[in-house]
Design an enzyme around this catalytic site. Structure first.
Site, mmCIF file in Angstrom:
data_model
loop_
_atom_site.group_PDB
_atom_site.id
_atom_site.type_symbol
_atom_site.label_atom_id
_atom_site.label_comp_id
_atom_site.label_asym_id
_atom_site.label_seq_id
_atom_site.Cartn_x
_atom_site.Cartn_y
_atom_site.Cartn_z
ATOM 1 N N LYS A 107 0.811 -1.229 0.000
ATOM 2 C CA LYS A 107 0.000 0.000 0.000
ATOM 3 C C LYS A 107 0.843 1.277 0.000
ATOM 4 O O LYS A 107 0.344 2.372 0.299
ATOM 5 C CB LYS A 107 -0.972 0.021 1.192
ATOM 6 C CG LYS A 107 -2.037 -1.042 1.109
ATOM 7 C CD LYS A 107 -3.038 -0.688 0.080
ATOM 8 C CE LYS A 107 -3.497 -1.704 -0.800
ATOM 9 N NZ LYS A 107 -3.994 -1.333 -2.073
ATOM 10 N N GLY A 108 2.121 1.108 -0.317
ATOM 11 C CA GLY A 108 2.992 2.282 -0.330
ATOM 12 C C GLY A 108 2.917 3.033 -1.651
ATOM 13 O O GLY A 108 3.195 4.225 -1.726
ATOM 14 N N GLY A 109 2.547 2.292 -2.713
ATOM 15 C CA GLY A 109 2.558 2.874 -4.052
ATOM 16 C C GLY A 109 3.423 2.035 -4.969
ATOM 17 O O GLY A 109 3.953 2.517 -5.977
ATOM 18 N N ARG A 188 5.413 5.105 2.892
ATOM 19 C CA ARG A 188 4.327 6.081 2.985
ATOM 20 C C ARG A 188 4.034 6.236 4.467
ATOM 21 O O ARG A 188 4.239 5.282 5.238
ATOM 22 C CB ARG A 188 3.140 5.447 2.259
ATOM 23 C CG ARG A 188 1.886 6.249 2.195
ATOM 24 C CD ARG A 188 0.835 5.388 1.503
ATOM 25 N NE ARG A 188 -0.367 6.131 1.201
ATOM 26 C CZ ARG A 188 -1.449 5.574 0.693
ATOM 27 N NH1 ARG A 188 -1.473 4.284 0.410
ATOM 28 N NH2 ARG A 188 -2.522 6.293 0.457
ATOM 29 N N SER A 196 -5.078 2.597 4.547
ATOM 30 C CA SER A 196 -5.229 2.094 3.184
ATOM 31 C C SER A 196 -5.343 0.569 3.199
ATOM 32 O O SER A 196 -6.192 -0.014 2.521
ATOM 33 C CB SER A 196 -4.007 2.522 2.361
ATOM 34 O OG SER A 196 -3.989 1.877 1.128
ATOM 35 N N LYS A 436 18.313 17.175 34.227
ATOM 36 C CA LYS A 436 18.981 16.505 35.350
ATOM 37 C C LYS A 436 18.075 16.600 36.571
ATOM 38 O O LYS A 436 17.686 17.705 36.981
ATOM 39 C CB LYS A 436 20.320 17.180 35.685
ATOM 40 C CG LYS A 436 21.212 17.407 34.504
ATOM 41 C CD LYS A 436 21.725 16.128 33.921
ATOM 42 C CE LYS A 436 22.447 16.418 32.614
ATOM 43 N NZ LYS A 436 22.827 15.218 31.904
ATOM 44 N N ARG A 438 15.151 14.666 36.842
ATOM 45 C CA ARG A 438 13.753 14.509 36.424
ATOM 46 C C ARG A 438 12.984 13.611 37.392
ATOM 47 O O ARG A 438 13.577 12.738 38.027
ATOM 48 C CB ARG A 438 13.695 13.808 35.068
ATOM 49 C CG ARG A 438 14.021 14.649 33.881
ATOM 50 C CD ARG A 438 13.635 13.838 32.651
ATOM 51 N NE ARG A 438 14.058 14.489 31.423
ATOM 52 C CZ ARG A 438 15.070 14.075 30.681
ATOM 53 N NH1 ARG A 438 15.771 13.016 31.041
ATOM 54 N NH2 ARG A 438 15.392 14.701 29.570
ATOM 55 N N THR A 439 11.670 13.774 37.425
ATOM 56 C CA THR A 439 10.843 12.840 38.185
ATOM 57 C C THR A 439 10.816 11.527 37.409
ATOM 58 O O THR A 439 10.568 11.530 36.194
ATOM 59 C CB THR A 439 9.402 13.400 38.304
ATOM 60 O OG1 THR A 439 9.509 14.728 38.801
ATOM 61 C CG2 THR A 439 8.557 12.550 39.238
ATOM 62 N N HIS A 440 11.106 10.430 38.089
ATOM 63 C CA HIS A 440 11.150 9.131 37.393
ATOM 64 C C HIS A 440 9.757 8.567 37.165
ATOM 65 O O HIS A 440 8.837 8.875 37.909
ATOM 66 C CB HIS A 440 11.956 8.117 38.225
ATOM 67 C CG HIS A 440 13.424 8.420 38.246
ATOM 68 N ND1 HIS A 440 14.326 7.708 38.993
ATOM 69 C CD2 HIS A 440 14.161 9.369 37.601
ATOM 70 C CE1 HIS A 440 15.535 8.190 38.815
ATOM 71 N NE2 HIS A 440 15.461 9.211 37.982
HETATM 72 N N1 LIG Z 1 -0.583 7.384 -9.689
HETATM 73 C C1 LIG Z 1 -1.254 6.706 -8.754
HETATM 74 N N2 LIG Z 1 -2.489 6.240 -8.985
HETATM 75 C C2 LIG Z 1 -3.158 5.560 -8.055
HETATM 76 N N3 LIG Z 1 -2.646 5.259 -6.847
HETATM 77 C C3 LIG Z 1 -1.414 5.699 -6.555
HETATM 78 C C4 LIG Z 1 -0.666 6.432 -7.495
HETATM 79 N N4 LIG Z 1 0.518 6.746 -6.934
HETATM 80 C C5 LIG Z 1 0.514 6.238 -5.704
HETATM 81 N N5 LIG Z 1 -0.651 5.623 -5.476
HETATM 82 C C6 LIG Z 1 -0.968 4.979 -4.203
HETATM 83 O O1 LIG Z 1 -0.696 3.586 -4.313
HETATM 84 C C7 LIG Z 1 -1.433 2.972 -3.280
HETATM 85 C C8 LIG Z 1 -1.484 1.487 -3.496
HETATM 86 O O2 LIG Z 1 -0.210 1.001 -3.173
HETATM 87 P P1 LIG Z 1 0.375 -0.336 -3.756
HETATM 88 O O3 LIG Z 1 0.343 -0.309 -5.218
HETATM 89 O O4 LIG Z 1 1.726 -0.546 -3.137
HETATM 90 O O5 LIG Z 1 -0.653 -1.413 -3.176
HETATM 91 S S1 LIG Z 1 -0.452 -2.989 -3.086
HETATM 92 O O6 LIG Z 1 0.356 -3.277 -1.924
HETATM 93 O O7 LIG Z 1 0.163 -3.453 -4.331
HETATM 94 O O8 LIG Z 1 -1.831 -3.495 -2.927
HETATM 95 C C9 LIG Z 1 -2.774 3.662 -3.314
HETATM 96 O O9 LIG Z 1 -3.312 3.619 -2.015
HETATM 97 P P2 LIG Z 1 -4.835 4.022 -1.708
HETATM 98 O O10 LIG Z 1 -4.938 5.480 -2.036
HETATM 99 O O11 LIG Z 1 -4.984 3.776 -0.277
HETATM 100 O O12 LIG Z 1 -5.677 3.167 -2.556
HETATM 101 C C10 LIG Z 1 -2.428 5.077 -3.799
HETATM 102 O O13 LIG Z 1 -2.516 6.045 -2.782
#
Ligand SMILES: Nc1ncnc2c1ncn2[C@@H]1O[C@H](COP(=O)(O)OS(=O)(=O)O)[C@@H](OP(=O)(O)O)[C@H]1O
Length: 473
Positions: A107-109, A188, A196, A436, A438-440
């Site tokens: 969910k990092g991107g 993220r 997410s 120096k 401090r209350t513990h």
């Molecule tokens: N360009 C673009 N378009 C759409 N989404 C984008 C983009 N760039 C980053 N994100 C963010 O990617 C999040 C999904 O992360 P992952 O692809 O790592 O998810 S997974 O782990 O593979 O399921 C997804 O999380 P959510 O917003 O929570 O759905 C997005 O915030």
């Protein structure tokens, strides 16, 4: 229909009606062939005469299925068939193990990074998540290699499986495959990441408990449940430690999940630098899609058409109580850190706060180089109750006149400690700073008792070695 000659061959000249029929069949057959080819071309292959396109490998087709709005990733030169397979047009390139892996975080991107980087002509990516270093390791490296797209010598193979980042065995396994593997981690804000993650789970299982319910072991005490995956994944520093045991930090590139949305070209520029490839993917490749609310590709690697990520990327998050979001992280308690097993009274001597107090152990190293007479021990307790007395002994040890005496100290009631009447710097009264005295924090008396028992033998050994009883029992 032409009758077969006894030999099994068709007669050289067929009777006239049969020839007409055969002619029609031939026309129909040719027509149907052309139709099939046309459909096939439209459904599977892309490109025009300038760029002959090839059929997509199966793994990529599966990836395409997974990604909504994603057309089938093809548009590359036809890959060669695996050795021993049916003959077909020669496909260039070789299936190679990945030189770079997007190892996390979920969910990092990660999808965005993979889809963006594969636009680069020097990169070929596996569209699906192979989960080799976590779930499929038993299948062996050849299985893994076979999943990969074909690459030319100049191209880099990339795959992404976000769960690798939190898989204990993954760093060692990837290192064993190749110690040179480049690792990409899309990070993220862990709070947004957790929401997410939860939103995704909720979309599949609407009956799960609330985010708040899953987050806390004890909400009023603010005890966060670190065993819940959505929370645990975000403890990046913890997981990173395992990777740093195998890979230098320089071999790990962190992409900001936030910047990937606000400045995709900037973040992808850094990814290209990290991979050692030309900055081909730039601002020109992106546009902001207002409906989606995210940057999208102007031309996808697969179809050459504008493309946003699928519906599962960029979901509307569930609303979380702001109080939950502002809760401080679950810092373990003193008790939690002190014991490896509290009921067995097993103290964790690897925790620095415990280890430092094992004076007898550390002193041994000093005595290998210095005689005891050259080391002076000041009692921390007496320094508070009788600072002049303790400082008198320090002056003696240093071989200087006893100048610092009772006259130099006064007891400051507010501070609760002795302070200097005249500081060396300003000549004015001076207590030590706020940090120096401090209350513990309050510690369970039972824990204190257990720790006294733990330190007793070390203390006795220390008293014996230095010839002084500091009366800590
Ligand atoms: N360009 C673009 N378009 C759409 N989404 C984008 C983009 N760039 C980053 N994100 C963010 O990617 C999040 C999904 O992360 P992952 O692809 O790592 O998810 S997974 O782990 O593979 O399921 C997804 O999380 P959510 O917003 O929570 O759905 C997005 O915030």
């Amino acid at each position: 229909m032409a009758r077969r000659a006894p030999s099994g061959r068709a007669p050289a000249v067929a009777p006239a009606p049969s020839r007409r029929l055969a002619g029609r069949v031939l026309v129909l057959f040719t027509l149907s062939l052309s139709c099939s080819y046309l459909c096939y071309s439209l459904l599977c292959c892309c490109g025009g005469p300038a760029a002959p396109r090839a059929r997509c490998p199966p793994a990529r087709a599966a990836a395409a299925k997974k990604l909504l709005q994603q057309s089938r990733p093809c548009g590359r030169p036809a890959p060669a068939p695996p050795a021993g397979s049916a003959p077909g047009p020669a496909r260039p390139g070789t299936k190679r193990l990945p030189r770079a892996i997007v190892v996390g975080v979920k969910k990092g991107g990660t999808r965005a990074v993979l889809e963006f980087i594969r636009v680069h002509p020097e990169v070929r990516a596996l569209g699906t998540e192979p989960h080799f270093f976590d779930r499929n390791y038993h299948r062996g490296l050849e299985w893994y290699r076979n999943l990969m797209p074909r690459t030319l010598d100049s191209q880099i193979t990339v795959e992404k499986t976000p769960s690798y980042f939190v898989t204990k065995e993954a760093p060692r396994r990837i290192f064993n495959m190749s110690r040179d593997t480049k690792l990409i981690v899309v990070v993220r804000n862990p709070v947004t990441r957790a929401i997410s993650d939860y939103t995704q789970t909720l979309s599949k299982k609407p009956d799960i408990p609330t985010f708040e319910g899953l987050t806390f072991r004890n909400r009023s005490l603010g005890l966060v449940d670190t065993s819940w995956n959505a929370i645990r994944i975000g403890m990046y520093a913890v997981h990173l430690e395992s990777w740093l045991q195998y890979f230098p930090l320089s071999q790990i590139h962190f992409v900001s999940g936030e910047k990937l949305i606000t400045d995709p070209a900037g973040e992808m520029g850094k990814v290209q630098d990290f991979l050692g490839i030309k900055r081909v993917i730039t601002d020109k490749h992106f546009y902001f899609n207002k409906t989606k609310g995210f940057p999208c590709l102007k031309k996808s690697e697969s179809s050459g058409l504008p493309r946003c990520l699928g519906k599962s990327k960029g979901r509307t998050h569930v609303q979380i109580d702001p109080e939950t979001l502002s809760k401080k992280p679950d810092i373990p308690t003193f008790e939690g850190l002190t014991f490896r097993n509290r009921s067995l009274g097993l103290v964790d001597t690897s925790w620095n706060a415990i280890r430092i107090g094992m004076y007898a152990v550390h002193l041994e190293s000093w005595l290998q180089y210095f005689p005891l007479s050259q080391i002076h021990f000041v009692s921390g307790e007496k320094l508070i109750t009788d600072p002049a007395g303790e400082m008198g002994k320090v002056q003696d040890f240093l071989g200087i006149k006893r100048v610092i005496t009772d006259k130099h100290f006064y007891f400051n009631k507010t501070k609760g400690f002795p302070c200097l009447k005249k500081s060396e710097s300003s000549g004015l009264p001076r207590c030590l700073g706020k940090s120096k005295g401090r209350t513990h924090v309050q510690i369970d008396p039972e824990v204190i008792e257990q720790l006294r028992d733990f330190y007793r033998p070390y203390n006795i050994k220390f008293y014996e070695t230095v010839g002084q009883d500091f009366r800590w029992e």
